[in-house]
Design an enzyme around this catalytic site. Sequence first.
Site, PDB file in Angstrom:
ATOM      1  N   HIS A 145       0.858  -1.184   0.000  1.00 30.49           N
ATOM      2  CA  HIS A 145       0.000   0.000   0.000  1.00 30.49           C
ATOM      3  C   HIS A 145       0.899   1.240   0.000  1.00 30.49           C
ATOM      4  O   HIS A 145       2.014   1.195   0.518  1.00 30.49           O
ATOM      5  CB  HIS A 145      -0.834  -0.061   1.280  1.00 30.49           C
ATOM      6  CG  HIS A 145      -1.914   0.958   1.398  1.00 30.49           C
ATOM      7  ND1 HIS A 145      -1.682   2.253   1.826  1.00 30.49           N
ATOM      8  CD2 HIS A 145      -3.251   0.885   1.173  1.00 30.49           C
ATOM      9  CE1 HIS A 145      -2.827   2.914   1.867  1.00 30.49           C
ATOM     10  NE2 HIS A 145      -3.800   2.111   1.465  1.00 30.49           N
TER      11      HIS A 145
ATOM     12  N   ASP B 188       2.678  -4.430   8.148  1.00 32.98           N
ATOM     13  CA  ASP B 188       1.474  -3.621   7.987  1.00 32.98           C
ATOM     14  C   ASP B 188       0.290  -4.582   8.152  1.00 32.98           C
ATOM     15  O   ASP B 188      -0.018  -5.361   7.260  1.00 32.98           O
ATOM     16  CB  ASP B 188       1.513  -2.981   6.592  1.00 32.98           C
ATOM     17  CG  ASP B 188       0.197  -2.337   6.215  1.00 32.98           C
ATOM     18  OD1 ASP B 188      -0.772  -2.397   7.006  1.00 32.98           O
ATOM     19  OD2 ASP B 188       0.128  -1.774   5.104  1.00 32.98           O
TER      20      ASP B 188
ATOM     21  N   GLN C  89      -5.010  -5.154   7.059  1.00 31.15           N
ATOM     22  CA  GLN C  89      -6.017  -6.103   6.572  1.00 31.15           C
ATOM     23  C   GLN C  89      -5.977  -7.425   7.339  1.00 31.15           C
ATOM     24  O   GLN C  89      -6.881  -8.248   7.189  1.00 31.15           O
ATOM     25  CB  GLN C  89      -5.810  -6.384   5.069  1.00 31.15           C
ATOM     26  CG  GLN C  89      -5.915  -5.155   4.189  1.00 31.15           C
ATOM     27  CD  GLN C  89      -7.298  -4.510   4.237  1.00 31.15           C
ATOM     28  OE1 GLN C  89      -8.285  -5.117   4.657  1.00 31.15           O
ATOM     29  NE2 GLN C  89      -7.378  -3.259   3.817  1.00 31.15           N
TER      30      GLN C  89
ATOM     31  N   LYS D  71     -10.740  -0.297  10.183  1.00 32.00           N
ATOM     32  CA  LYS D  71     -10.875  -1.543   9.403  1.00 32.00           C
ATOM     33  C   LYS D  71     -11.250  -2.695  10.324  1.00 32.00           C
ATOM     34  O   LYS D  71     -11.599  -3.770   9.882  1.00 32.00           O
ATOM     35  CB  LYS D  71      -9.559  -1.880   8.705  1.00 32.00           C
ATOM     36  CG  LYS D  71      -9.007  -0.701   7.934  1.00 32.00           C
ATOM     37  CD  LYS D  71      -8.465  -1.067   6.613  1.00 32.00           C
ATOM     38  CE  LYS D  71      -7.723   0.104   6.024  1.00 32.00           C
ATOM     39  NZ  LYS D  71      -8.136   0.419   4.676  1.00 32.00           N
TER      40      LYS D  71
ATOM     41  N   CYS E 241      -4.846   2.411  -3.642  1.00 35.92           N
ATOM     42  CA  CYS E 241      -3.631   2.958  -3.008  1.00 35.92           C
ATOM     43  C   CYS E 241      -2.452   2.013  -3.161  1.00 35.92           C
ATOM     44  O   CYS E 241      -1.629   1.858  -2.245  1.00 35.92           O
ATOM     45  CB  CYS E 241      -3.856   3.292  -1.533  1.00 35.92           C
ATOM     46  SG  CYS E 241      -5.076   4.562  -1.275  1.00 35.92           S
TER      47      CYS E 241
HETATM   48  N1  PMP Z   1      -2.076  -0.732   4.601  1.00 35.14           N
HETATM   49  C1  PMP Z   1      -3.030  -1.469   4.064  1.00 35.14           C
HETATM   50  C2  PMP Z   1      -2.729  -2.877   3.624  1.00 35.14           C
HETATM   51  C3  PMP Z   1      -4.309  -0.930   3.891  1.00 35.14           C
HETATM   52  O1  PMP Z   1      -5.278  -1.673   3.350  1.00 35.14           O
HETATM   53  C4  PMP Z   1      -4.545   0.401   4.301  1.00 35.14           C
HETATM   54  C5  PMP Z   1      -5.897   1.040   4.108  1.00 35.14           C
HETATM   55  N2  PMP Z   1      -6.434   0.834   2.825  1.00 35.14           N
HETATM   56  C6  PMP Z   1      -3.510   1.119   4.877  1.00 35.14           C
HETATM   57  C7  PMP Z   1      -2.286   0.513   5.018  1.00 35.14           C
HETATM   58  C8  PMP Z   1      -3.691   2.505   5.365  1.00 35.14           C
HETATM   59  O2  PMP Z   1      -4.578   2.567   6.420  1.00 35.14           O
HETATM   60  P1  PMP Z   1      -5.114   3.955   6.974  1.00 35.14           P
HETATM   61  O3  PMP Z   1      -5.587   4.724   5.787  1.00 35.14           O
HETATM   62  O4  PMP Z   1      -6.224   3.563   7.885  1.00 35.14           O
HETATM   63  O5  PMP Z   1      -3.975   4.599   7.679  1.00 35.14           O
END
Ligand code: PMP
Length: 387
Positions: free
Chosen positions: A102, A179, A182, A205, A342
């Site tokens: 991401h 990270d 998910q 999430k 993203c």
């Molecule tokens: N890492 C992953 C794998 C994600 O799916 C996301 C959110 N789509 C993020 C990081 C970023 O999370 P946040 O926008 O809540 O900081």
Amino acid sequence: MVGDWAYLDTAATAQKPQVVIDAIARCYGPDYATVHRGVYERSATMTLRFEAARATVARFIGAATDEIVFVRGATEGINLVAQSWGQRLNAGDRILISALEHHSNIVPWQMLRDRTGIIIDLAPLTADGRIDEAALIAMIRPETRLVAIAHVSNVLGGVADVRRLADAAHAAGALLLVDGCQAAPRLALDVAALDCDFYVMSGHKLYGPTGIGVLWARAEILDSMPPWQGGGAMIETVTFEATSYAPPPGRFEAGTPHIEGVIGLAAAIDYVTGIGIERIHAHEAALVKQARAALSGLNSIHLLGPEDSAGILSFTMAGVHPHDIGTILDDAGVAIRAGHHCAQPLMGVLGVPATARASFGLYNSAEDVDRLVAGLTRVTRIFGITK
Ligand code: PMP
């Protein structure tokens, strides 16, 4: 079903259970007061609840309470590590990430690279869209200081073998950042067993509020890290000449915290653990299996990611842009995500401008999958595709 809506965008953000909404409302209503500073009873009670919430998060991931740093989300957690821990890196040091990351696990390292001259290495993917772990391990070099990877890909749903990567990173003297955005809503977590060094996740999430997330790091690593933001709550003593800093986690939590976010996150964790994370995982796995089987009957659809993807299913449709798929499905009361998620560099690796993504949560049902399939069949009719 969420109301009469097939909500298949939980990987973007989860819908909130009533217990979370109630906890936030109570927090802002009869219970409201600041934390950590008040000398009156309500503030003391709120402080106890706030710190109890930290303990709830710690139990949820198998960590010690003082290792839990509250941040805005996974994004802020990674930026904190890059800006604080990253200060010890020098030109020529290397950070190894994977091709499916991401943006929040790419851009903070690029910003660090631009400040320090570190080098970012990129591990490839397997043909079915997992991190190629053997290739990644072979890319770890003596100069590698950090390996930073997604536990579960937000686009392809593959699950990384964190323990294997931690062992390989540590054997080379590097640290492992995971990270877990998910993974936290769908996998049982134990950072001690995973043996990683940093773990980040986002509350929203995990069926909790927006604007709250968690950075976990080993106590000795947090201890060794300088603060990244200055202000109230992160200090021990302040004079006009100099300041001494509080120990972790306070050192990294400058300012009045997101009180209702923390309380709401603990309520969400209690809700999820009450249902059982293994049950949620099995439920989502069954829905992904059902969706994969049904969609592979539509010739025009190309499924992406591994067979056993965790709760997430990306696909493309020959001749139809994912945005059109998303709009037509929306008309049918089915909410999916369409775009680059993203993860623009990953789109380049996959050779597509975008994907359509259905992602599942604990509230989805087999009927939601049926509605997805019916909606996609309608897309094929509208675009004149024969199945
Ligand atoms: N890492 C992953 C794998 C994600 O799916 C996301 C959110 N789509 C993020 C990081 C970023 O999370 P946040 O926008 O809540 O900081």
